[in-house]
Design a protein around this motif. Sequence first.
Motif, PDB file in Angstrom:
ATOM      1  N   PRO A 274       8.294 -13.790   9.079  1.00  0.00           N
ATOM      2  CA  PRO A 274       7.217 -14.209   8.175  1.00  0.00           C
ATOM      3  C   PRO A 274       6.054 -13.223   8.151  1.00  0.00           C
ATOM      4  CG  PRO A 274       7.116 -15.458  10.212  1.00  0.00           C
ATOM      5  CD  PRO A 274       8.392 -14.669  10.259  1.00  0.00           C
ATOM      6  N   VAL A 275       5.316 -13.268   7.070  1.00  0.00           N
ATOM      7  CA  VAL A 275       4.141 -12.413   6.928  1.00  0.00           C
ATOM      8  C   VAL A 275       3.033 -12.917   7.858  1.00  0.00           C
ATOM      9  CG1 VAL A 275       3.184 -13.738   5.002  1.00  0.00           C
ATOM     10  CG2 VAL A 275       2.585 -11.329   5.261  1.00  0.00           C
ATOM     11  N   ASP A 276       2.309 -12.003   8.442  1.00  0.00           N
ATOM     12  CA  ASP A 276       1.174 -12.336   9.299  1.00  0.00           C
ATOM     13  C   ASP A 276       0.055 -12.884   8.417  1.00  0.00           C
ATOM     14  OD1 ASP A 276      -1.030 -12.443  10.961  1.00  0.00           O
ATOM     15  OD2 ASP A 276      -0.676 -10.477  11.880  1.00  0.00           O
ATOM     16  N   PRO A 277      -0.432 -14.105   8.676  1.00  0.00           N
ATOM     17  CA  PRO A 277      -1.505 -14.669   7.829  1.00  0.00           C
ATOM     18  C   PRO A 277      -2.785 -13.840   7.861  1.00  0.00           C
ATOM     19  CG  PRO A 277      -1.165 -16.004   9.816  1.00  0.00           C
ATOM     20  CD  PRO A 277      -0.032 -15.030   9.746  1.00  0.00           C
ATOM     21  N   LYS A 278      -2.943 -12.992   8.873  1.00  0.00           N
ATOM     22  CA  LYS A 278      -4.123 -12.137   8.969  1.00  0.00           C
ATOM     23  C   LYS A 278      -3.898 -10.760   8.332  1.00  0.00           C
ATOM     24  CE  LYS A 278      -5.572 -14.253  13.348  1.00  0.00           C
ATOM     25  NZ  LYS A 278      -5.879 -13.985  14.783  1.00  0.00           N
ATOM     26  N   LYS A 279      -2.741 -10.585   7.716  1.00  0.00           N
ATOM     27  CA  LYS A 279      -2.395  -9.283   7.150  1.00  0.00           C
ATOM     28  C   LYS A 279      -3.383  -8.863   6.061  1.00  0.00           C
ATOM     29  CE  LYS A 279       1.400  -6.921   4.733  1.00  0.00           C
ATOM     30  NZ  LYS A 279       2.814  -7.050   4.299  1.00  0.00           N
ATOM     31  N   GLN A 280      -3.783  -7.599   6.104  1.00  0.00           N
ATOM     32  CA  GLN A 280      -4.673  -7.066   5.073  1.00  0.00           C
ATOM     33  C   GLN A 280      -3.896  -6.864   3.785  1.00  0.00           C
ATOM     34  OE1 GLN A 280      -7.244  -3.857   6.301  1.00  0.00           O
ATOM     35  NE2 GLN A 280      -7.302  -2.973   4.255  1.00  0.00           N
ATOM     36  N   ASP A 281      -4.390  -7.422   2.704  1.00  0.00           N
ATOM     37  CA  ASP A 281      -3.720  -7.336   1.410  1.00  0.00           C
ATOM     38  C   ASP A 281      -3.927  -5.951   0.817  1.00  0.00           C
ATOM     39  OD1 ASP A 281      -2.633  -7.669  -1.103  1.00  0.00           O
ATOM     40  OD2 ASP A 281      -3.645  -9.564  -1.502  1.00  0.00           O
ATOM     41  N   SER A 282      -2.824  -5.317   0.412  1.00  0.00           N
ATOM     42  CA  SER A 282      -2.916  -3.991  -0.196  1.00  0.00           C
ATOM     43  C   SER A 282      -3.553  -4.056  -1.580  1.00  0.00           C
ATOM     44  CB  SER A 282      -1.521  -3.370  -0.307  1.00  0.00           C
ATOM     45  OG  SER A 282      -0.731  -4.082  -1.256  1.00  0.00           O
ATOM     46  N   GLY A 283      -3.511  -5.245  -2.203  1.00  0.00           N
ATOM     47  CA  GLY A 283      -4.039  -5.397  -3.549  1.00  0.00           C
ATOM     48  C   GLY A 283      -3.084  -4.946  -4.635  1.00  0.00           C
ATOM     49  N   ILE A 284      -1.904  -4.477  -4.232  1.00  0.00           N
ATOM     50  CA  ILE A 284      -0.916  -3.990  -5.208  1.00  0.00           C
ATOM     51  C   ILE A 284       0.347  -4.827  -5.084  1.00  0.00           C
ATOM     52  CG2 ILE A 284       0.468  -2.034  -5.979  1.00  0.00           C
ATOM     53  CD1 ILE A 284      -1.664  -0.199  -4.826  1.00  0.00           C
ATOM     54  N   HIS A 285       0.580  -5.693  -6.075  1.00  0.00           N
ATOM     55  CA  HIS A 285       1.755  -6.549  -6.091  1.00  0.00           C
ATOM     56  C   HIS A 285       2.607  -6.313  -7.336  1.00  0.00           C
ATOM     57  CE1 HIS A 285       0.024  -8.692  -2.682  1.00  0.00           C
ATOM     58  NE2 HIS A 285      -1.118  -8.703  -3.342  1.00  0.00           N
ATOM     59  N   SER A 286       2.202  -5.344  -8.134  1.00  0.00           N
ATOM     60  CA  SER A 286       2.930  -4.992  -9.349  1.00  0.00           C
ATOM     61  C   SER A 286       2.483  -3.608  -9.791  1.00  0.00           C
ATOM     62  CB  SER A 286       2.655  -6.000 -10.472  1.00  0.00           C
ATOM     63  OG  SER A 286       1.309  -5.917 -10.884  1.00  0.00           O
ATOM     64  N   VAL A 287       3.229  -3.017 -10.680  1.00  0.00           N
ATOM     65  CA  VAL A 287       2.829  -1.730 -11.243  1.00  0.00           C
ATOM     66  C   VAL A 287       1.505  -1.879 -11.986  1.00  0.00           C
ATOM     67  CG1 VAL A 287       3.433   0.034 -12.946  1.00  0.00           C
ATOM     68  CG2 VAL A 287       5.174  -0.808 -11.374  1.00  0.00           C
ATOM     69  N   GLU A 288       1.317  -3.038 -12.618  1.00  0.00           N
ATOM     70  CA  GLU A 288       0.082  -3.274 -13.361  1.00  0.00           C
ATOM     71  C   GLU A 288      -1.124  -3.272 -12.429  1.00  0.00           C
ATOM     72  OE1 GLU A 288      -1.861  -3.315 -16.793  1.00  0.00           O
ATOM     73  OE2 GLU A 288       0.316  -3.200 -16.565  1.00  0.00           O
TER      74      GLU A 288
END
Length: 292
Positions: free
Chosen positions: A212-226
């Motif tokens: 599972p993903v770490d709930p404290k994980k820093q979000d890259s902000g990139i979830h799509s090409v858009e």
Amino acid sequence: MQDFNNKVAVVTGGASGVGKAISKLLASLGAKVVVSDIEAKALDAAVAGIVEKGGEAIACQADVTSPESMQNLVDTSVKQYGEIHLVFANAGVGTGEGGPMWEYSLNDWEWGFNVNTWGLIHSINAFIPLLVKQNKEAHFIVTGSGNGAFVMMPNTPIYTASKAAVQAITENLHYQLQGAQSPVKVNALFPGPHVVNSGIFNSERNRPEDLPVDPKKQDSGIHSVEDMRNIMAQYGQKLETTEPEEVAQHAIDGIKADKFWICPRTEKSTLAFKARVESILTGETPTPPNVL
């Protein structure tokens, strides 16, 4: 290989992006395609789309991180069609990296390497013995990345490292089959020349429950090409993209030309690779590559 009519092709990661485009193009050229993916609904939809257009394809859900699942993919393909002529080891994920690598969860490292690197190893162990035994012209095509094979992108250490390993394995497989004078050819496919408009930035949809993903994980902000396009626009830069269908055509053209390196490049990516090689040869301290 010039004629794909009645050739049997297996494509992992075939339900979306580059894999889906390759599957569709092969079917349009008369190939019999075994489309494989871990994502069941998308897999069924991809095969249905091929069949609706008159192509021949079957679906086989498989997990590249499992040796047993990959062997089942081989067995299913052979049971259906008898022989295999093309294997596209295409499945891959991006782990959504953000922030300093020493803060990454070990689950992210394990997931990235399980799919990108071990997935290739399991694919080789499952398919290459059969292809060698057939002793006929066949191609094993590995989807790699210039990020890892040629340059090191500091914002994606897991992906970069896993794809660097992929390239090392791919080249060694090529040398060993070449040394054995086998009719099985290896091709190194690099999607591009620009960022490919695919779903790899949303790989979390297929993340296994046991990592599972770490709930404290820093979000890259990139979830799509858009997302990437919008971020670059904030800095006054324009993101150029490549469609999966273009990559599929590059793959077919490269196989026809018997190329190991199927690698379209931009001027920027070429200069970045040359700069890295020069830093190695001269001993100069490297700087982050500028390829976008």
